[in-house]
Design a protein around this motif. Structure first.
Motif, PDB file in Angstrom:
ATOM      1  N   CYS A  62       0.836  -1.204   0.000  1.00  0.00           N
ATOM      2  CA  CYS A  62       0.000   0.000   0.000  1.00  0.00           C
ATOM      3  C   CYS A  62       0.871   1.254   0.000  1.00  0.00           C
ATOM      4  O   CYS A  62       0.555   2.246  -0.666  1.00  0.00           O
ATOM      5  CB  CYS A  62      -0.916   0.008   1.224  1.00  0.00           C
ATOM      6  N   GLY A  63       1.964   1.191   0.757  1.00  0.00           N
ATOM      7  CA  GLY A  63       2.896   2.316   0.774  1.00  0.00           C
ATOM      8  C   GLY A  63       3.515   2.562  -0.583  1.00  0.00           C
ATOM      9  O   GLY A  63       3.670   3.712  -1.012  1.00  0.00           O
ATOM     10  N   TYR A  64       3.866   1.482  -1.294  1.00  0.00           N
ATOM     11  CA  TYR A  64       4.389   1.630  -2.656  1.00  0.00           C
ATOM     12  C   TYR A  64       3.372   2.360  -3.537  1.00  0.00           C
ATOM     13  O   TYR A  64       3.728   3.258  -4.324  1.00  0.00           O
ATOM     14  CB  TYR A  64       4.678   0.258  -3.273  1.00  0.00           C
ATOM     15  N   ALA A  65       2.114   1.942  -3.408  1.00  0.00           N
ATOM     16  CA  ALA A  65       1.060   2.554  -4.221  1.00  0.00           C
ATOM     17  C   ALA A  65       0.951   4.046  -3.930  1.00  0.00           C
ATOM     18  O   ALA A  65       0.817   4.868  -4.851  1.00  0.00           O
ATOM     19  CB  ALA A  65      -0.278   1.864  -3.959  1.00  0.00           C
ATOM     20  N   VAL A  66       1.012   4.414  -2.644  1.00  0.00           N
ATOM     21  CA  VAL A  66       0.909   5.829  -2.269  1.00  0.00           C
ATOM     22  C   VAL A  66       2.080   6.624  -2.838  1.00  0.00           C
ATOM     23  O   VAL A  66       1.903   7.737  -3.358  1.00  0.00           O
ATOM     24  CB  VAL A  66       0.852   5.979  -0.739  1.00  0.00           C
ATOM     25  N   ILE A  67       3.284   6.069  -2.776  1.00  0.00           N
ATOM     26  CA  ILE A  67       4.457   6.771  -3.305  1.00  0.00           C
ATOM     27  C   ILE A  67       4.320   7.021  -4.802  1.00  0.00           C
ATOM     28  O   ILE A  67       4.576   8.124  -5.294  1.00  0.00           O
ATOM     29  CB  ILE A  67       5.737   5.970  -3.005  1.00  0.00           C
ATOM     30  N   VAL A  68       3.916   5.994  -5.533  1.00  0.00           N
ATOM     31  CA  VAL A  68       3.744   6.150  -6.983  1.00  0.00           C
ATOM     32  C   VAL A  68       2.642   7.173  -7.293  1.00  0.00           C
ATOM     33  O   VAL A  68       2.800   8.036  -8.152  1.00  0.00           O
ATOM     34  CB  VAL A  68       3.427   4.792  -7.640  1.00  0.00           C
ATOM     35  N   LEU A  69       1.537   7.077  -6.566  1.00  0.00           N
ATOM     36  CA  LEU A  69       0.412   7.985  -6.816  1.00  0.00           C
ATOM     37  C   LEU A  69       0.770   9.435  -6.501  1.00  0.00           C
ATOM     38  O   LEU A  69       0.478  10.345  -7.289  1.00  0.00           O
ATOM     39  CB  LEU A  69      -0.793   7.539  -5.983  1.00  0.00           C
ATOM     40  N   VAL A  70       1.386   9.664  -5.349  1.00  0.00           N
ATOM     41  CA  VAL A  70       1.752  11.032  -4.970  1.00  0.00           C
ATOM     42  C   VAL A  70       2.795  11.595  -5.937  1.00  0.00           C
ATOM     43  O   VAL A  70       2.699  12.755  -6.353  1.00  0.00           O
ATOM     44  CB  VAL A  70       2.277  11.064  -3.519  1.00  0.00           C
ATOM     45  N   SER A  71       3.771  10.778  -6.291  1.00  0.00           N
ATOM     46  CA  SER A  71       4.800  11.229  -7.243  1.00  0.00           C
ATOM     47  C   SER A  71       4.171  11.578  -8.584  1.00  0.00           C
ATOM     48  O   SER A  71       4.515  12.590  -9.203  1.00  0.00           O
ATOM     49  CB  SER A  71       5.869  10.149  -7.419  1.00  0.00           C
ATOM     50  N   PHE A  72       3.234  10.723  -9.016  1.00  0.00           N
ATOM     51  CA  PHE A  72       2.536  11.001 -10.273  1.00  0.00           C
ATOM     52  C   PHE A  72       1.777  12.314 -10.205  1.00  0.00           C
ATOM     53  O   PHE A  72       1.843  13.135 -11.126  1.00  0.00           O
ATOM     54  CB  PHE A  72       1.559   9.877 -10.612  1.00  0.00           C
ATOM     55  N   ARG A  73       1.050  12.537  -9.088  1.00  0.00           N
ATOM     56  CA  ARG A  73       0.227  13.756  -8.994  1.00  0.00           C
ATOM     57  C   ARG A  73       1.089  15.011  -8.995  1.00  0.00           C
ATOM     58  O   ARG A  73       0.678  16.044  -9.538  1.00  0.00           O
ATOM     59  CB  ARG A  73      -0.645  13.708  -7.737  1.00  0.00           C
ATOM     60  N   ILE A  74       2.269  14.928  -8.388  1.00  0.00           N
ATOM     61  CA  ILE A  74       3.167  16.082  -8.395  1.00  0.00           C
ATOM     62  C   ILE A  74       3.627  16.386  -9.822  1.00  0.00           C
ATOM     63  O   ILE A  74       3.608  17.543 -10.263  1.00  0.00           O
ATOM     64  CB  ILE A  74       4.377  15.831  -7.475  1.00  0.00           C
ATOM     65  N   ILE A  75       4.011  15.355 -10.546  1.00  0.00           N
ATOM     66  CA  ILE A  75       4.434  15.558 -11.938  1.00  0.00           C
ATOM     67  C   ILE A  75       3.253  16.015 -12.792  1.00  0.00           C
ATOM     68  O   ILE A  75       3.392  16.909 -13.633  1.00  0.00           O
ATOM     69  CB  ILE A  75       5.048  14.264 -12.507  1.00  0.00           C
ATOM     70  N   TRP A  76       2.085  15.414 -12.556  1.00  0.00           N
ATOM     71  CA  TRP A  76       0.892  15.783 -13.315  1.00  0.00           C
ATOM     72  C   TRP A  76       0.494  17.238 -13.030  1.00  0.00           C
ATOM     73  O   TRP A  76      -0.108  17.897 -13.865  1.00  0.00           O
ATOM     74  CB  TRP A  76      -0.256  14.837 -12.986  1.00  0.00           C
ATOM     75  N   GLY A  77       0.860  17.721 -11.881  1.00  0.00           N
ATOM     76  CA  GLY A  77       0.599  19.117 -11.547  1.00  0.00           C
ATOM     77  C   GLY A  77       1.476  20.078 -12.330  1.00  0.00           C
ATOM     78  O   GLY A  77       1.253  21.294 -12.302  1.00  0.00           O
TER      79      GLY A  77
END
Length: 250
Positions: A62-77
């Protein structure tokens, strides 16, 4: 002094604007998938933590998923669609304060994307979740389990990061409570269907703002970013050095 004619004219303008309001696509598919997948990952992380040490592996996933998701959202921003871009929805303190005072007065300004307070909540969420997930990679429970990057730090540093990891949970829980309360307030007080918009991607906005709707979700770019981030994280985890006192966690 406001006259009856003025009130009648204001009411007519409001009625005309309401009549001109139409559904327009505001939230792209990657943002919506990010939002709901992040919700699922947070809930799953909490459940696997409460179930005990035997579910530690799933908690880490679950932590891996959160890291990927948060990193993606920052780049997507930085490279995403109109209303996903930080530069288009993060406002300065003056505009945020004005929005807050109008909100307290019961007449908040309406925004096609995030409102100023919502924008700062997004940033707070990303920072807190990213930090919590990252510290979890170096943590340990002093009994059976350690994070995948435990080998990079000393045991003392790991314990400090584990403590921070636990404390951040309470901040995140508070952010979630405020977020849910705000969504409910917008739904019941100002008739803004924020949950519906985050599911369908569409919001009812005045026709004069139709130019702010998006035409494409650019999902292909989002998919490439997620795969690259997941691959990068996988490489880092699988190439991490073993813990010096690895036998402690067997």
């Amino acid at each position: 002094m406001t006259t009856i004619e003025d009130l009648s004219e204001s009411q007519s303008v409001a009625e005309r604007e309401e009549a001109q309001a139409e559904d327009h696509r505001v939230w792209d598919l990657p943002v919506r998938l990010f939002h709901w997948t992040l919700v699922a990952a947070i809930v799953a992380a909490y459940i696997t933590n409460r179930l005990g040490v035997s579910y530690f592996r799933y908690h880490v996933w679950c932590g891996y998923a959160v890291i990927v998701l948060v990193s993606f959202r920052i780049i997507w921003g930085l490279v995403g669609t109109r209303h996903a871009l930080f530069r288009n929805f993060v406002r300065g303190p003056v505009e945020t304060f004005r929005y807050g005072t109008r909100l307290i007065g019961g007449r908040p300004a309406h925004y096609v994307g995030h409102n100023p307070l919502g924008a700062w909540m997004v940033l707070a969420f990303l920072a807190a979740l990213g930090l919590q997930a990252a510290t979890g990679l170096f943590g340990n429970d002093e009994i059976f389990n350690s994070g995948p990057l435990y080998g990079y730090v000393s045991k003392q540093a790991s314990l400090a990061l584990t403590s921070l990891h636990k404390k951040l949970f309470y901040w995140i829980a508070a952010f979630i409570a405020v977020h849910v309360a705000a969504v409910l307030a917008h739904h019941f007080l100002w008739r803004e269907k924020l949950v519906h918009a985050m599911i369908t991607g569409r919001k009812t906005i005045n026709g004069s703002l139709a130019a702010e709707s998006i035409r494409s979700s650019r999902s292909w770019l989002a998919a490439i970013l997620v795969l690259a981030l997941a691959g990068g994280l996988s490489y880092v985890v699988t190439h991490a050095p073993p813990a010096e006192d690895e036998s402690t966690f067997q």
